[in-house]
Design a protein around this motif. Structure first.
Motif, PDB file in Angstrom:
ATOM      1  N   VAL A  78      37.858  35.687  47.102  1.00  0.00           N
ATOM      2  CA  VAL A  78      37.931  34.223  47.215  1.00  0.00           C
ATOM      3  C   VAL A  78      38.778  33.635  46.086  1.00  0.00           C
ATOM      4  N   ALA A  79      38.651  34.194  44.875  1.00  0.00           N
ATOM      5  CA  ALA A  79      39.359  33.649  43.710  1.00  0.00           C
ATOM      6  C   ALA A  79      40.792  34.157  43.584  1.00  0.00           C
ATOM      7  N   ALA A  80      41.133  35.242  44.273  1.00  0.00           N
ATOM      8  CA  ALA A  80      42.460  35.848  44.118  1.00  0.00           C
ATOM      9  C   ALA A  80      43.623  34.893  44.422  1.00  0.00           C
ATOM     10  N   PRO A  81      43.548  34.050  45.460  1.00  0.00           N
ATOM     11  CA  PRO A  81      44.685  33.151  45.707  1.00  0.00           C
ATOM     12  C   PRO A  81      45.017  32.245  44.523  1.00  0.00           C
ATOM     13  N   LEU A  82      44.000  31.796  43.785  1.00  0.00           N
ATOM     14  CA  LEU A  82      44.261  30.955  42.612  1.00  0.00           C
ATOM     15  C   LEU A  82      45.000  31.753  41.541  1.00  0.00           C
ATOM     16  N   GLY A  83      44.644  33.007  41.375  1.00  0.00           N
ATOM     17  CA  GLY A  83      45.348  33.848  40.420  1.00  0.00           C
ATOM     18  C   GLY A  83      46.800  34.062  40.793  1.00  0.00           C
ATOM     19  N   ALA A  84      47.047  34.319  42.079  1.00  0.00           N
ATOM     20  CA  ALA A  84      48.424  34.510  42.546  1.00  0.00           C
ATOM     21  C   ALA A  84      49.237  33.234  42.377  1.00  0.00           C
ATOM     22  N   LEU A  85      48.618  32.078  42.636  1.00  0.00           N
ATOM     23  CA  LEU A  85      49.305  30.794  42.469  1.00  0.00           C
ATOM     24  C   LEU A  85      49.637  30.543  41.009  1.00  0.00           C
ATOM     25  N   THR A  86      48.723  30.880  40.114  1.00  0.00           N
ATOM     26  CA  THR A  86      48.968  30.718  38.680  1.00  0.00           C
ATOM     27  C   THR A  86      50.185  31.524  38.238  1.00  0.00           C
ATOM     28  N   GLY A 129      32.851  38.652  39.508  1.00  0.00           N
ATOM     29  CA  GLY A 129      33.793  38.989  40.574  1.00  0.00           C
ATOM     30  C   GLY A 129      34.883  37.945  40.730  1.00  0.00           C
ATOM     31  N   ALA A 130      34.510  36.666  40.636  1.00  0.00           N
ATOM     32  CA  ALA A 130      35.511  35.602  40.758  1.00  0.00           C
ATOM     33  C   ALA A 130      36.533  35.693  39.632  1.00  0.00           C
ATOM     34  N   LEU A 131      36.060  35.909  38.394  1.00  0.00           N
ATOM     35  CA  LEU A 131      36.983  36.042  37.265  1.00  0.00           C
ATOM     36  C   LEU A 131      37.863  37.283  37.424  1.00  0.00           C
ATOM     37  N   ALA A 132      37.263  38.383  37.862  1.00  0.00           N
ATOM     38  CA  ALA A 132      38.022  39.625  38.033  1.00  0.00           C
ATOM     39  C   ALA A 132      39.091  39.475  39.108  1.00  0.00           C
ATOM     40  N   GLY A 133      38.756  38.817  40.209  1.00  0.00           N
ATOM     41  CA  GLY A 133      39.739  38.624  41.275  1.00  0.00           C
ATOM     42  C   GLY A 133      40.900  37.755  40.835  1.00  0.00           C
ATOM     43  N   PHE A 134      40.589  36.687  40.082  1.00  0.00           N
ATOM     44  CA  PHE A 134      41.649  35.836  39.534  1.00  0.00           C
ATOM     45  C   PHE A 134      42.553  36.639  38.611  1.00  0.00           C
ATOM     46  N   MET A 135      41.962  37.423  37.719  1.00  0.00           N
ATOM     47  CA  MET A 135      42.745  38.194  36.756  1.00  0.00           C
ATOM     48  C   MET A 135      43.579  39.268  37.448  1.00  0.00           C
ATOM     49  N   HIS A 136      43.022  39.875  38.484  1.00  0.00           N
ATOM     50  CA  HIS A 136      43.774  40.932  39.160  1.00  0.00           C
ATOM     51  C   HIS A 136      45.015  40.370  39.848  1.00  0.00           C
ATOM     52  N   ALA A 137      44.862  39.240  40.540  1.00  0.00           N
ATOM     53  CA  ALA A 137      45.996  38.661  41.257  1.00  0.00           C
ATOM     54  C   ALA A 137      47.038  38.082  40.313  1.00  0.00           C
ATOM     55  N   SER A 138      46.623  37.650  39.118  1.00  0.00           N
ATOM     56  CA  SER A 138      47.574  37.038  38.184  1.00  0.00           C
ATOM     57  C   SER A 138      48.196  38.046  37.230  1.00  0.00           C
ATOM     58  N   SER A 139      47.426  39.072  36.832  1.00  0.00           N
ATOM     59  CA  SER A 139      47.930  40.012  35.829  1.00  0.00           C
ATOM     60  C   SER A 139      47.641  41.473  36.134  1.00  0.00           C
ATOM     61  N   GLY A 140      46.834  41.746  37.143  1.00  0.00           N
ATOM     62  CA  GLY A 140      46.441  43.120  37.447  1.00  0.00           C
ATOM     63  C   GLY A 140      45.290  43.621  36.601  1.00  0.00           C
ATOM     64  N   LEU A 141      44.805  42.822  35.652  1.00  0.00           N
ATOM     65  CA  LEU A 141      43.799  43.271  34.685  1.00  0.00           C
ATOM     66  C   LEU A 141      42.421  42.720  35.042  1.00  0.00           C
ATOM     67  N   SER A 142      41.780  43.337  36.002  1.00  0.00           N
ATOM     68  CA  SER A 142      40.457  42.878  36.438  1.00  0.00           C
ATOM     69  C   SER A 142      39.323  43.614  35.747  1.00  0.00           C
ATOM     70  N   GLY A 143      39.634  44.654  34.985  1.00  0.00           N
ATOM     71  CA  GLY A 143      38.605  45.495  34.390  1.00  0.00           C
ATOM     72  C   GLY A 143      37.632  44.810  33.455  1.00  0.00           C
ATOM     73  N   PRO A 144      38.069  43.884  32.571  1.00  0.00           N
ATOM     74  CA  PRO A 144      37.136  43.303  31.591  1.00  0.00           C
ATOM     75  C   PRO A 144      35.926  42.637  32.223  1.00  0.00           C
ATOM     76  N   ALA A 145      36.143  41.816  33.243  1.00  0.00           N
ATOM     77  CA  ALA A 145      35.021  41.123  33.880  1.00  0.00           C
ATOM     78  C   ALA A 145      34.080  42.114  34.553  1.00  0.00           C
ATOM     79  N   LEU A 146      34.640  43.125  35.204  1.00  0.00           N
ATOM     80  CA  LEU A 146      33.807  44.135  35.857  1.00  0.00           C
ATOM     81  C   LEU A 146      33.010  44.932  34.826  1.00  0.00           C
ATOM     82  N   ALA A 147      33.664  45.305  33.726  1.00  0.00           N
ATOM     83  CA  ALA A 147      32.977  46.070  32.689  1.00  0.00           C
ATOM     84  C   ALA A 147      31.865  45.242  32.041  1.00  0.00           C
ATOM     85  N   SER A 148      32.092  43.949  31.866  1.00  0.00           N
ATOM     86  CA  SER A 148      31.070  43.086  31.280  1.00  0.00           C
ATOM     87  C   SER A 148      29.852  42.994  32.196  1.00  0.00           C
ATOM     88  N   TYR A 149      30.104  42.872  33.495  1.00  0.00           N
ATOM     89  CA  TYR A 149      28.977  42.845  34.439  1.00  0.00           C
ATOM     90  C   TYR A 149      28.214  44.168  34.412  1.00  0.00           C
TER      91      TYR A 149
END
Length: 240
Positions: A78-86, A129-149
């Protein structure tokens, strides 16, 4: 020469991903962004991460923990489109800084224990998950949010690493759809794709021979070097 360097780092990133279950993009992002630029570099990294996850998933499938995986994946999509737009609207200098700062966040994730304690259960999975999806679409770096969870919810490492392959694959496919395919020369993409596959296969062989602690040390060295260079490049571009 630059392609050869990027190919070598791609192999190393894939080996580390196969041995540790994580950090493919974290290792790769610095060199690939410096060689191909912030937009194209992230697009290439996201595409290669899909290949890496496809190779890792068969061996990890039986250990996937589906309930939290579904919430992390769904919120991220759900959050990935915002990351891609950013990534689309930011100028190159700002995007370089964003990628560098997200790299620093990724490398500091192990120190986020205070934040991680609040990421538990379904609500924590949705937020992370929302933070990770945003980060993945904008920078490819979704790991931090997943690791924190995973830290906050006391997720066993083996099940987390296996579940992450499903999540990375889902995020990656959606990010590729949103960002489009790379525009780099097809031969570059073929070489890097083959290097990703070769690194995953080599990593499968090395996983039984190389200590995970050693792989993590190599990962940190490569990731810190790439992140610092990207940040410097972004600061120089910002003031030039």
């Amino acid at each position: 020469m630059l392609l050869a360097l990027t190919a070598a780092v791609t192999v190393i990133a894939a080996v580390i991903q196969r041995v540790t279950g994580l950090a493919f993009v974290l290792v790769l992002i610095g060199p690939v962004v410096l060689v191909y630029g912030p937009v194209e570099g992230v697009t290439i990294a996201v595409l290669l991460a899909v290949i890496a996850s496809l190779f890792a998933l068969p061996g990890a499938w039986r250990d996937v923990d589906w309930p939290p995986t579904r919430w992390l994946l769904g919120a991220g999509l759900v959050a990935a489109p915002l990351g891609a737009l950013t990534a689309l609207v930011l100028p190159d200098a700002a995007l370089l800084l964003l990628i560098g700062l997200m790299g620093l966040l990724a490398l500091s994730a192990q120190r986020l224990g205070g934040v991680a304690r609040h990421l538990r259960g379904r609500g924590g999975a949705i937020g992370a998950g929302a933070l990770a999806g945003f980060m993945h679409a904008s920078s490819g770096l979704s790991g931090p949010a997943l690791a924190s969870y995973a830290l906050g919810d006391d997720w066993p490492q083996r099940r987390f690493a296996a579940s992450a392959q499903v999540i990375f694959l889902g995020y990656g496919l959606v990010s590729v759809a949103l960002r489009g395919l790379p525009s780099s020369p097809p031969m570059d993409l073929v070489v890097l794709g083959v290097c990703t596959a070769a690194g995953m296969l080599l990593g499968g062989w090395l996983a039984r021979r190389v200590p995970v602690a050693l792989a993590r040390r190599v990962m940190l060295m490569c990731a810190w070097a790439g992140t610092v260079v990207v940040l410097i490049r972004g600061i120089v571009a910002l003031f030039s």
